[in-house]
Design a protein around this motif. Structure first.
Motif, PDB file in Angstrom:
ATOM      1  N   THR A  17      -6.622  13.312   3.396  1.00  0.00           N
ATOM      2  CA  THR A  17      -5.441  12.900   4.148  1.00  0.00           C
ATOM      3  C   THR A  17      -5.418  13.540   5.533  1.00  0.00           C
ATOM      4  OG1 THR A  17      -4.194  12.585   2.096  1.00  0.00           O
ATOM      5  CG2 THR A  17      -2.930  12.838   4.129  1.00  0.00           C
ATOM      6  N   GLU A  54      -1.179   5.651  -4.316  1.00  0.00           N
ATOM      7  CA  GLU A  54      -1.652   6.948  -3.833  1.00  0.00           C
ATOM      8  C   GLU A  54      -3.128   6.955  -3.477  1.00  0.00           C
ATOM      9  OE1 GLU A  54       0.106  10.619  -5.547  1.00  0.00           O
ATOM     10  OE2 GLU A  54       0.738   9.269  -7.162  1.00  0.00           O
ATOM     11  N   SER A  55      -3.878   5.994  -3.970  1.00  0.00           N
ATOM     12  CA  SER A  55      -5.300   5.903  -3.644  1.00  0.00           C
ATOM     13  C   SER A  55      -5.694   4.432  -3.671  1.00  0.00           C
ATOM     14  CB  SER A  55      -6.153   6.699  -4.637  1.00  0.00           C
ATOM     15  OG  SER A  55      -5.989   6.185  -5.954  1.00  0.00           O
ATOM     16  N   LEU A  81       0.823  -1.205   0.000  1.00  0.00           N
ATOM     17  CA  LEU A  81       0.000   0.000   0.000  1.00  0.00           C
ATOM     18  C   LEU A  81       0.863   1.264   0.000  1.00  0.00           C
ATOM     19  CD1 LEU A  81      -2.818  -1.075   2.454  1.00  0.00           C
ATOM     20  CD2 LEU A  81      -3.151  -0.320   0.097  1.00  0.00           C
ATOM     21  N   LYS A  89      -4.494   6.516   3.356  1.00  0.00           N
ATOM     22  CA  LYS A  89      -4.682   6.502   1.910  1.00  0.00           C
ATOM     23  C   LYS A  89      -6.120   6.894   1.551  1.00  0.00           C
ATOM     24  CE  LYS A  89      -0.555   4.839   1.102  1.00  0.00           C
ATOM     25  NZ  LYS A  89       0.478   5.572   0.338  1.00  0.00           N
ATOM     26  N   SER A 119      -5.821   0.426   4.568  1.00  0.00           N
ATOM     27  CA  SER A 119      -5.623   1.597   3.714  1.00  0.00           C
ATOM     28  C   SER A 119      -5.900   2.880   4.484  1.00  0.00           C
ATOM     29  CB  SER A 119      -6.545   1.522   2.491  1.00  0.00           C
ATOM     30  OG  SER A 119      -6.324   0.357   1.751  1.00  0.00           O
ATOM     31  N   THR A 145      -9.495   6.564   0.086  1.00  0.00           N
ATOM     32  CA  THR A 145     -10.056   5.239  -0.194  1.00  0.00           C
ATOM     33  C   THR A 145     -11.537   5.311  -0.504  1.00  0.00           C
ATOM     34  OG1 THR A 145      -8.444   4.203   1.303  1.00  0.00           O
ATOM     35  CG2 THR A 145     -10.421   2.920   0.783  1.00  0.00           C
ATOM     36  N   ARG A 173      -7.699  14.915  -2.255  1.00  0.00           N
ATOM     37  CA  ARG A 173      -6.821  14.060  -1.442  1.00  0.00           C
ATOM     38  C   ARG A 173      -6.164  14.796  -0.270  1.00  0.00           C
ATOM     39  NH1 ARG A 173      -2.072  12.492  -5.771  1.00  0.00           N
ATOM     40  NH2 ARG A 173      -1.740  14.570  -6.651  1.00  0.00           N
TER      41      ARG A 173
END
Length: 412
Positions: A378, A310-311, A306, A328, A323, A330, A374
């Motif tokens: 994050t 990046e996703s 993982l 990540k 994840s 997800t 993202r």
């Protein structure tokens, strides 16, 4: 027990090839190492050889029928029906499991969906074994703890009764989400003081990583074949799911992403290999298709893989969970309410699809939104991961008081 090292047994579907189950075992082993390093540990589990090899624990087979295949001495077993063999196995386990429990001060069932029926299981398998284990704990004074369990409302009457009784007989219960606790209360599994804590996987340390742009997407797949009552359609359901995930992977490749296929159980590998072959067969770009699948057998190896993406688009519960544990972005493909509860806990409850209505075009749009949002995702995941670790510290302190306290008044 106050003077002698406590004898602690770990019980359940451990070492069976399910990454999530072994991850929760690792979390409990780390807790015991920190809190009771003097404890004498062993396991009654589905994969004793793997548990011994990986964790150095003495381990025995959970169910007699699933042990090493030897030619049965009894003529009855050689020529008997499946029902006869199951009956003999149940009788043998009715003696073996209590004998194992009696040798312990504490038995811990670490996490897992041991009180649920999201995926097929038969009552004479884990539900019966678990009931016998808890009953033996009550009879012999061994403290049994279900730590961070998943639970559902179980429609199969006998299975539900066995699971409910096994939980109610325990000295300690906690649940990994509110959905599980609500279901457990509806089933008569839970007591008024039982608590919700994050899944034990959130207690695991994450490996050090250096954020870098890889353009890679992790696609977690599984051998999904429906609910227990859909056994007659299992192959059809799995084929439909596999076809849709194959379509999605092809679209990712067309859009310029690299793809890493991931699994959460060794039974998922044939599905991953089928999707890999499909992607390679349909690839029309230069060179080899930028899609990879590499087998792995531990949560540490899953975390390492993982770390290269990046996703994530994930299906199996613990693939999604690990994840999120790593921060990540997800999207979860949900086959149970546990996925919804997990995503809501992590502040990303809108980034889901139900596996029954899996829509490839919608999945593609949801994945695109992960990349757009993202930075915000994050930050949210980092905050929730910190809260989860703090809550689990509270649970471990509570567990110590219940299982290892010398003052009986502290034991509820």
């Amino acid at each position: 027990m106050a003077d002698d090292p406590p004898r602690v047994g770990l019980f359940g579907r451990l070492g069976s090839g399910n990454i999530g189950n072994d991850a929760t075992l690792e979390a409990v082993l780390a807790y015991l190492k920190a809190e009771r390093p003097d404890a004498v540990l062993d396991s009654l589990c589905s994969g004793p050889e793997r548990v011994t090899e990986r964790y150095g624990l003495p381990a025995a087979q959970l169910n007699w029928l699933h042990g090493p295949r030897r030619p049965p001495r009894s003529r009855l077993l050689r020529v008997g029906t499946a029902a006869t063999r199951i009956g003999v196995g149940v009788l043998v386990d009715s003696w073996r499991i209590p004998a194992w429990v009696r040798r312990h001060d504490v038995v811990i069932v670490p996490g897992m969906g041991v009180l649920e029926s999201s995926l097929p299981q038969r009552p004479w398998e884990l539900p019966y074994s678990q009931f016998v284990m808890s009953l033996a704990g009550k009879v012999f004074g061994t403290k049994v703890a279900f730590v961070g369990s998943g639970a559902t409302v179980v429609r199969q009457r006998l299975t539900g009764w066995l699971l409910a009784k096994s939980a109610k007989l325990a000295s300690y219960r906690s649940f990994r989400d509110q959905v599980s606790l609500d279901a457990a209360r509806q089933m008569g599994m839970a007591g008024p003081d039982d608590q919700v804590y994050p899944d034990l996987v959130f207690a695991l340390p994450s490996p050090p990583s250096t954020p870098r742009a890889t353009g890679a997407v992790g696609v977690g797949v599984m051998a999904y074949s429906g609910a227990p009552e859909e056994r007659a359609r299992a192959e059809e359901i799995q084929a439909e799911y596999t076809n849709k995930m194959s379509q999605f992977v092809r679209r990712l490749l067309t859009d310029g992403y690299r793809v890493r296929l991931l699994i959460g159980d060794e039974d998922d590998e044939p599905v991953a290999l089928e999707i890999l072959a499909d992607a390679r067969a349909h690839w029309s770009g230069p060179g080899e298709a930028p899609v990879v699948y590499e087998s792995f057998s531990s949560v540490q190896e899953l975390m390492e893989q993982l770390g290269t993406v990046e996703s994530v688009i994930g299906t199996r519960y613990h693939t999604v969970q690990v994840s999120l544990r790593l921060g990540k972005p997800t999207v979860a493909i949900c086959y149970g309410q546990k996925h919804v509860a997990l995503m809501e806990l992590m502040g990303v409850g809108d980034r889901i699809q139900q596996i029954r209505e899996l829509d490839v075009e919608l999945l593609e749009r949801q994945h695109g939104a992960l990349w757009t949002d993202r930075d915000e995702i994050t930050r949210t995941l980092a905050e929730r991961n910190q809260l989860n670790r703090e809550r689990l510290e509270v649970q471990f302190a509570e567990l110590t008081a219940v299982l290892f306290a010398s003052d009986p008044a502290r034991i509820r």
